[in-house]
Enzyme design. Structure first.
Site, PDB file in Angstrom:
ATOM      1  CD1 TRP A   1      -3.299  -1.965   2.754  1.00 40.63           C
ATOM      2  CD2 TRP A   1      -3.651  -4.122   1.637  1.00 40.63           C
ATOM      3  NE1 TRP A   1      -4.655  -2.173   2.886  1.00 40.63           N
ATOM      4  CE2 TRP A   1      -4.972  -3.423   2.308  1.00 40.63           C
ATOM      5  CE3 TRP A   1      -3.639  -5.238   1.130  1.00 40.63           C
ATOM      6  CZ2 TRP A   1      -6.033  -4.248   1.969  1.00 40.63           C
ATOM      7  CZ3 TRP A   1      -4.746  -5.841   0.737  1.00 40.63           C
ATOM      8  CH2 TRP A   1      -6.106  -5.404   1.397  1.00 40.63           C
TER       9      TRP A   1
ATOM     10  CG  ASP B   1      -0.745  -0.359  -3.148  1.00 43.11           C
ATOM     11  OD1 ASP B   1      -1.844   0.476  -3.727  1.00 43.11           O
ATOM     12  OD2 ASP B   1      -0.916  -1.179  -2.465  1.00 43.11           O
TER      13      ASP B   1
ATOM     14  CE  LYS C   1      -8.949   0.309   0.143  1.00 40.36           C
ATOM     15  NZ  LYS C   1      -7.984  -0.807  -0.306  1.00 40.36           N
TER      16      LYS C   1
END
Ligand SMILES: *Cc1c(COP(=O)(O)O)cnc(C)c1O
Length: 361
Positions: free
Chosen positions: A103, A173, A197
């Site tokens: 990511w 993030d 999530k």
């Protein structure tokens, strides 16, 4: 009622049962309104109350002051990979990125379209099995911001503490560990997290931004890409994802009712310890795939002696009601995602299954 499985999926992921039942109760007609939250105007009084509550409850949970704005946007964490550099990189036009997984790499890819990126550290040559030490970070003190990924969903590593970055704004993030513990929000310039999530359904992205940084958002940006526009419009420049914001708001209330993020963190530590102890106590049958000191409390990654056994393990686990244990396709192995909503009882039962499987195989 229908039986639910133990959902260990990395995302979209498990939500608190209380939240689902609450939403179910109000799905057909929200608190006597005669309509579902999905059907009502985002500019109406009821939804206005829902989004204001979500904002207020998130502020309570993380002790967020008036010098920060909270946004509920769309486009996932992935759109933030672009919005962060587009808004924050000028006027200096360079940024520091710490690369600890796939990511993070994707966030770098978008930032490079905007300006020069200094890779302050990367553990890619070690297959991202660890988080870099503070002493390894080569931070450009003149950069617009430092970007890091607090939890690496695919590899199963997590920062214990934020990197120290001096006066350069810190951008995070936090998609896969947002609200798993208390943070000192004042250390951050901006935090973003896709909801699916740890905080709600896919489609909502929470962005917390320090207000002074909004000055950097240029009027020449495309409208949806501009944080300042979203702040001025209270996340309603366009139609927000109303139902997702509603569910995230219920999750915030669930956390507050539990006693807040310190209580949540205590439970997360307990759950992760049960699972990691089982891995470490298996005499090498189960092997953790990351550096011990950087192990994630959210995504527990491990391997079995060979791939055939891993396949068998996943198949048999599924029959016992444990879903989503297959590691990410890029790394293989097993990944048990035990986010906030995953119950301790589920971890205990998974560990019992692991012991049983080892004995039989
Ligand atoms: C899942 C994930 C993303 C991508 O999120 P989308 O909402 O699908 O864009 C980004 N970063 C991290 C750390 C993630 O876990």
């Amino acid at each position: 009622m229908e039986k639910r499985i133990y959902n260990l999926s990395a995302g979209p992921a498990i939500l608190p049962e209380e939240v689902l039942l609450d939403a179910q109760k109000d799905l057909y007609s929200y608190k006597g309104s005669g309509m579902s939250v999905m059907e009502m105007s985002h500019r109406g009084k009821i939804f206005d109350g829902i989004i204001k509550d979500a904002d207020a409850d998130l502020r309570k949970l993380l002790n967020i002051g008036d010098n920060y704005s909270i946004l509920f946007l769309q486009g996932g964490a992935t759109l933030q990979f672009s919005m962060v550099p587009l808004n924050l990189m000028p006027p200096k036009n360079k940024a520091n990125y710490i690369v600890t997984g796939s990511w993070a790499k994707k966030s770098v890819k978008e930032a490079k379209r905007v300006g020069p990126v200094n890779i302050a550290a990367s553990t890619e040559s070690e297959n991202f099995v660890r988080i870099p030490k503070q002493s390894e970070l080569k931070l450009d003190p003149d950069a617009s911001y430092v970007h890091f990924t607090s939890n690496n969903t695919i590899y199963g590593t997590q920062w214990r503490n934020e990197p120290e970055v001096g006066n350069v704004p810190l951008v995070c993030d936090a998609s896969s560990d947002f609200l798993h513990k208390m943070l000192d929000i004042n250390k951050y310039g901006l935090i973003y997290a896709g909801a699916q999530k740890n905080i709600g359904p896919s489609g909502v992205t929470v962005v917390i931004i320090r207000k002074d940084l909004l000055e950097r958002s240029s009027d020449s940006l495309h409208t949806y890409m501009n944080y300042k526009i979203h702040v001025e419009n209270d996340s309603m420049y366009n139609t927000p994802t109303t139902f997702g914001i509603y569910i995230a708001g219920l999750v915030f209330k669930w956390l507050l009712n539990m006693g807040g993020l310190n209580e949540m963190y205590k439970r997360n530590l307990e759950k992760a310890k049960i699972l990691y102890d089982a891995i470490d106590g298996s005499g090498g049958y189960y092997k953790g795939t990351t550096a011990i000191e950087d192990r994630s409390l959210m995504n527990v990654t491990y391997k079995l002696p060979n791939e055939d056994l891993e396949k068998k393990f996943i198949d048999e686990a599924k029959k016992k009601g444990f879903e989503g244990l297959k590691g990410h396709r890029s790394v293989g192995g097993i990944r048990a995602s035990i986010y906030n909503a995953f119950p301790k009882k589920g971890v205990e039962e998974l560990v019992a299954f692991m012991e049983e499987f080892k004995k039989n195989n």
